[in-house]
Scaffold this motif. Structure first.
Motif, PDB file in Angstrom:
ATOM      1  N   ASN A  41       0.801  -1.223   0.000  1.00 49.10           N
ATOM      2  CA  ASN A  41       0.000   0.000   0.000  1.00 49.10           C
ATOM      3  C   ASN A  41       0.834   1.275   0.000  1.00 49.10           C
ATOM      4  N   GLU A  42       2.087   1.176   0.429  1.00 48.93           N
ATOM      5  CA  GLU A  42       2.877   2.401   0.539  1.00 48.93           C
ATOM      6  C   GLU A  42       3.899   2.573  -0.566  1.00 48.93           C
ATOM      7  N   GLN A  43       4.209   1.496  -1.267  1.00 44.15           N
ATOM      8  CA  GLN A  43       5.219   1.611  -2.320  1.00 44.15           C
ATOM      9  C   GLN A  43       4.653   1.128  -3.648  1.00 44.15           C
ATOM     10  N   ALA A  44       5.311   1.559  -4.734  1.00 45.97           N
ATOM     11  CA  ALA A  44       4.847   1.154  -6.060  1.00 45.97           C
ATOM     12  C   ALA A  44       5.605  -0.078  -6.533  1.00 45.97           C
ATOM     13  N   PHE A  45       4.861  -1.056  -7.022  1.00 45.48           N
ATOM     14  CA  PHE A  45       5.475  -2.263  -7.576  1.00 45.48           C
ATOM     15  C   PHE A  45       4.901  -2.537  -8.958  1.00 45.48           C
ATOM     16  N   ASP A  46       5.702  -3.218  -9.773  1.00 47.83           N
ATOM     17  CA  ASP A  46       5.241  -3.580 -11.113  1.00 47.83           C
ATOM     18  C   ASP A  46       4.607  -4.966 -11.115  1.00 47.83           C
ATOM     19  N   PHE A  47       4.890  -5.730 -10.062  1.00 45.99           N
ATOM     20  CA  PHE A  47       4.376  -7.093  -9.997  1.00 45.99           C
ATOM     21  C   PHE A  47       4.391  -7.552  -8.541  1.00 45.99           C
ATOM     22  N   ILE A  48       3.377  -8.328  -8.159  1.00 45.17           N
ATOM     23  CA  ILE A  48       3.332  -8.844  -6.783  1.00 45.17           C
ATOM     24  C   ILE A  48       3.129 -10.359  -6.800  1.00 45.17           C
ATOM     25  N   VAL A  49       4.010 -11.061  -6.094  1.00 46.86           N
ATOM     26  CA  VAL A  49       3.838 -12.494  -5.872  1.00 46.86           C
ATOM     27  C   VAL A  49       3.330 -12.627  -4.441  1.00 46.86           C
ATOM     28  N   LEU A  50       2.122 -13.151  -4.295  1.00 43.19           N
ATOM     29  CA  LEU A  50       1.449 -13.098  -3.003  1.00 43.19           C
ATOM     30  C   LEU A  50       1.036 -14.475  -2.505  1.00 43.19           C
ATOM     31  N   ASP A  51       1.671 -14.908  -1.417  1.00 46.67           N
ATOM     32  CA  ASP A  51       1.247 -16.155  -0.785  1.00 46.67           C
ATOM     33  C   ASP A  51      -0.096 -15.884  -0.099  1.00 46.67           C
ATOM     34  N   LEU A  52      -0.991 -16.858  -0.102  1.00 46.95           N
ATOM     35  CA  LEU A  52      -2.301 -16.600   0.513  1.00 46.95           C
ATOM     36  C   LEU A  52      -2.321 -16.897   2.005  1.00 46.95           C
ATOM     37  N   MET A  53      -1.587 -17.942   2.406  1.00 48.60           N
ATOM     38  CA  MET A  53      -1.577 -18.321   3.828  1.00 48.60           C
ATOM     39  C   MET A  53      -0.426 -17.619   4.513  1.00 48.60           C
ATOM     40  N   LEU A  54      -0.748 -16.571   5.266  1.00 45.87           N
ATOM     41  CA  LEU A  54       0.290 -15.763   5.897  1.00 45.87           C
ATOM     42  C   LEU A  54      -0.038 -15.534   7.364  1.00 45.87           C
ATOM     43  N   PRO A  55       0.992 -15.360   8.204  1.00 49.61           N
ATOM     44  CA  PRO A  55       0.697 -14.952   9.582  1.00 49.61           C
ATOM     45  C   PRO A  55       0.224 -13.497   9.558  1.00 49.61           C
ATOM     46  N   GLY A  56      -0.715 -13.158  10.405  1.00 53.94           N
ATOM     47  CA  GLY A  56      -1.267 -11.789  10.401  1.00 53.94           C
ATOM     48  C   GLY A  56      -2.306 -11.702   9.302  1.00 53.94           C
ATOM     49  N   ARG A  57      -2.283 -10.610   8.575  1.00 57.16           N
ATOM     50  CA  ARG A  57      -3.255 -10.440   7.491  1.00 57.16           C
ATOM     51  C   ARG A  57      -3.082 -11.493   6.409  1.00 57.16           C
ATOM     52  N   SER A  58      -4.157 -12.009   5.874  1.00 58.38           N
ATOM     53  CA  SER A  58      -4.049 -13.045   4.846  1.00 58.38           C
ATOM     54  C   SER A  58      -3.775 -12.413   3.486  1.00 58.38           C
ATOM     55  N   GLY A  59      -3.326 -13.245   2.562  1.00 55.81           N
ATOM     56  CA  GLY A  59      -3.074 -12.781   1.203  1.00 55.81           C
ATOM     57  C   GLY A  59      -4.334 -12.206   0.569  1.00 55.81           C
ATOM     58  N   LEU A  60      -5.474 -12.830   0.841  1.00 58.59           N
ATOM     59  CA  LEU A  60      -6.733 -12.343   0.260  1.00 58.59           C
ATOM     60  C   LEU A  60      -7.084 -10.950   0.776  1.00 58.59           C
ATOM     61  N   GLU A  61      -6.774 -10.672   2.057  1.00 58.39           N
ATOM     62  CA  GLU A  61      -7.031  -9.332   2.608  1.00 58.39           C
ATOM     63  C   GLU A  61      -6.142  -8.287   1.946  1.00 58.39           C
ATOM     64  N   ILE A  62      -4.882  -8.675   1.714  1.00 49.37           N
ATOM     65  CA  ILE A  62      -3.951  -7.753   1.053  1.00 49.37           C
ATOM     66  C   ILE A  62      -4.438  -7.466  -0.363  1.00 49.37           C
ATOM     67  N   LEU A  63      -4.833  -8.531  -1.058  1.00 55.66           N
ATOM     68  CA  LEU A  63      -5.331  -8.410  -2.422  1.00 55.66           C
ATOM     69  C   LEU A  63      -6.561  -7.495  -2.470  1.00 55.66           C
ATOM     70  N   ALA A  64      -7.471  -7.714  -1.547  1.00 48.05           N
ATOM     71  CA  ALA A  64      -8.688  -6.895  -1.510  1.00 48.05           C
ATOM     72  C   ALA A  64      -8.338  -5.422  -1.319  1.00 48.05           C
ATOM     73  N   ALA A  65      -7.370  -5.160  -0.425  1.00 46.64           N
ATOM     74  CA  ALA A  65      -7.006  -3.773  -0.133  1.00 46.64           C
ATOM     75  C   ALA A  65      -6.388  -3.085  -1.346  1.00 46.64           C
ATOM     76  N   ILE A  66      -5.484  -3.788  -2.047  1.00 46.81           N
ATOM     77  CA  ILE A  66      -4.833  -3.106  -3.182  1.00 46.81           C
ATOM     78  C   ILE A  66      -5.792  -2.934  -4.353  1.00 46.81           C
ATOM     79  N   ARG A  67      -6.712  -3.877  -4.542  1.00 45.96           N
ATOM     80  CA  ARG A  67      -7.675  -3.701  -5.638  1.00 45.96           C
ATOM     81  C   ARG A  67      -8.690  -2.609  -5.291  1.00 45.96           C
ATOM     82  N   LYS A  68      -9.010  -2.515  -3.991  1.00 46.16           N
ATOM     83  CA  LYS A  68      -9.985  -1.514  -3.555  1.00 46.16           C
ATOM     84  C   LYS A  68      -9.476  -0.098  -3.829  1.00 46.16           C
TER      85      LYS A  68
END
Ligand code: CA
Length: 227
Positions: A41-68
């Motif tokens: 959310n704070e930096q610009a990337f050209d591509f993201i490789v995102l594991d879904l099962m993560l400690p803390g926030r899940s990959g799906l939550e991260i995905l939802a936030a960046i698409r939102k």
């Protein structure tokens, strides 16, 4: 080209970091969901490789936030082998593609390049050769408009052929990427033969035109052209 890798498994994260750096990508690694959330959310990337099962926030939550917030950055999600529903949730949540763990680095690189070439708004949901169609979101296969029922393994095998349509898929590739075996042996070869035969029975045998060809001594190829 900046790539963000969000992955808590140290071994996988390290391999991705080294592999992608070797391909001249500028790589940042986040080891937790919260760290990934902040970076994405704070930096610009050209591509993201995102594991879904993560400690803390899940990959799906991260995905939802960046698409939102309207980010169009291509996202490739990493899912567990047995979590088929996660593949659908990932695509449905705005991921551009998924890769099942464990995966081989060259396959990840190929997926990444394909997504970077295509750009967004055209993310992988439908795979198609001639009148054979696979929808990854609905996890449905049709040939000539007729639905074809496949087991999970047959689906995975067909998906692999379709993703490499027009190119030869070797037995080594199938052993590595579909059966997660580092090398070929008789057991894996037999498994491949059994599954390819079953797949043909479902997608090819009832139809006049056969799409999945055996390339003698090399492997298989799914294509529209008769070669
Ligand atoms: Ca994980």
């Amino acid at each position: 080209m900046r790539v963000l890798v969000v992955e808590d498994e140290k071994k996988v994260a390290k391999a991705l970091m080294e592999g992608l750096t070797g391909e001249h990508y500028d790589v940042a690694v986040a080891a937790t969901g919260d760290e990934g959330f902040i970076l994405a959310n704070e930096q610009a990337f050209d591509f993201i490789v995102l594991d879904l099962m993560l400690p803390g926030r899940s990959g799906l939550e991260i995905l939802a936030a960046i698409r939102k917030r309207g980010s169009q950055t291509p996202v490739l999600v990493l899912t567990a082998r047995d979590a088929i529903e996660d593949r659908v949730l990932g695509l449905d949540g705005g991921a551009d593609d998924y890769l099942v763990k464990p995966f081989a680095f060259p396959e990840l690189l190929a997926r990444m390049r394909a997504l970077l070439r295509r750009g967004r708004n055209d993310h992988i949901v439908d795979l198609k050769v001639a009148d054979l169609e696979m929808n990854l979101l609905a996890r449905k296969v049709q040939r000539g408009g007729q639905s074809v029922l496949l087991t999970a393994k047959e689906f995975e095998l067909l998906e692999y052929f379709l993703r490499h349509s027009g190119s030869v898929v070797s037995r080594e590739m199938l052993a590595r990427d579909v059966w997660q075996q580092p090398g070929r042996d008789t057991t894996v070869d037999n498994l491949i033969d059994v599954h390819v035969a079953r797949l043909r029975k479902r997608i090819d045998e009832p139809f006049a035109r056969h799409l999945l060809k055996t390339i003698r001594g090399v492997g298989f190829c799914i294509s529209e052209t008769d070669t």
